[in-house]
Write a protein that holds these residues in place. Sequence first.
Motif, mmCIF file in Angstrom:
data_model
loop_
_atom_site.group_PDB
_atom_site.id
_atom_site.type_symbol
_atom_site.label_atom_id
_atom_site.label_comp_id
_atom_site.label_asym_id
_atom_site.label_seq_id
_atom_site.Cartn_x
_atom_site.Cartn_y
_atom_site.Cartn_z
ATOM 1 N N LEU A 191 45.012 47.111 47.437
ATOM 2 C CA LEU A 191 44.793 47.542 46.058
ATOM 3 C C LEU A 191 45.963 47.178 45.152
ATOM 4 C CD1 LEU A 191 43.177 51.067 46.650
ATOM 5 C CD2 LEU A 191 42.042 48.882 46.176
ATOM 6 N N ALA A 192 47.164 47.160 45.717
ATOM 7 C CA ALA A 192 48.354 46.828 44.931
ATOM 8 C C ALA A 192 48.712 45.351 45.037
ATOM 9 C CB ALA A 192 49.542 47.673 45.393
ATOM 10 N N TYR A 193 47.954 44.608 45.858
ATOM 11 C CA TYR A 193 48.314 43.215 46.151
ATOM 12 C C TYR A 193 48.380 42.340 44.902
ATOM 13 C CZ TYR A 193 47.726 38.367 47.624
ATOM 14 O OH TYR A 193 47.858 37.013 47.762
ATOM 15 N N LYS A 194 47.308 42.351 44.128
ATOM 16 C CA LYS A 194 47.202 41.406 43.019
ATOM 17 C C LYS A 194 48.317 41.577 42.002
ATOM 18 C CE LYS A 194 43.909 39.445 39.743
ATOM 19 N NZ LYS A 194 42.515 39.500 39.218
ATOM 20 N N GLU A 237 33.787 43.163 54.597
ATOM 21 C CA GLU A 237 35.113 43.594 55.038
ATOM 22 C C GLU A 237 35.445 43.026 56.417
ATOM 23 O OE1 GLU A 237 35.548 47.780 54.949
ATOM 24 O OE2 GLU A 237 35.325 47.964 52.775
ATOM 25 N N ARG A 260 48.367 46.725 51.793
ATOM 26 C CA ARG A 260 48.312 47.281 50.441
ATOM 27 C C ARG A 260 47.374 46.449 49.560
ATOM 28 N NH1 ARG A 260 50.460 50.718 52.843
ATOM 29 N NH2 ARG A 260 52.499 51.690 52.567
#
Length: 305
Positions: free
Chosen positions: A99-102, A188, A97
Amino acid sequence: MELIVSDIVLLVISGLVVLANGFVCGLVITRKKLRTYTNGFVVSLAVSDILSGGIFMPTSVLIPESRINGHIAMVVIASSTLNLSAVAFERYLAVVRPLAYKITIQNSFIRLVCAVWSVATVMSILPVIWDAKSNLLVHKIYLSCAVVLFLVVPLIFIFFVYSFIFMRLRRHGRILRNLQATRTRLDEARRSRRESKTVKLFFTILAVFGACWIPVIYMTFVVVAERFDLIPLYLPVVSHFSIMVSSFVNPFLYTFMKQDFRQEVTSLFFCKLFRRDSGESREATGSIVLYTKACTPYGGNEENV
């Protein structure tokens, strides 16, 4: 009290455990590049190892009948496995995840660390209610539940999480290799390889931890079953050494297998070496200048130049 050779060796290793893990904590605190959420959990795990080497093992060797041993052991066990579980969760967010990590880790990091130590502390003082009497049924249930909940279940959970992350990274790597190379995809791919190395590191820590605590798991269930005849005389000593090995190897695994730690340790070492060499060079240059001044005609000793 007379100390035997194994006790002295254990105390020496305990001191090394404290120094090595203290070095890890100091690195993260003083080096800005190491102040990441992953390394925050590493520091929390290092504190568990410091408790193991600084309090648990010395009291086990010097005051074997002390009741504090069981309480500290529970803090060490619970905090270690819960910290490893927290790292697994953090790595899962970073890989699966991203994109939701930070935002997720920012909101949950302090809560996770506080939860780890709160649960470990509560579990350690819980036996005080029944005076930690080992012959009571409630204490046997407590020990069995503690081993299952804070050793067996977390290790299985972490194993499956890292296995899932590792397979996800390998699949992602294969996809990137089949696509046309661009700057973004190369970045990446590098990130994927870096994450894969981090997962391998914590997989290794997990394997070492699990292997080293097997004697404790075995002895706990034997004690609960009151089959003391199944415990060999050497096993308690072996379990103490294995616990210390688990706490001692972690700092070296970080240093040699975790890229950011390896870079900072190398930088620290060569920086000190460079400063020392520079200092010696400046001293040598200063000595030559002084000697040259002394050997000029005004110094009266020109022929010796």
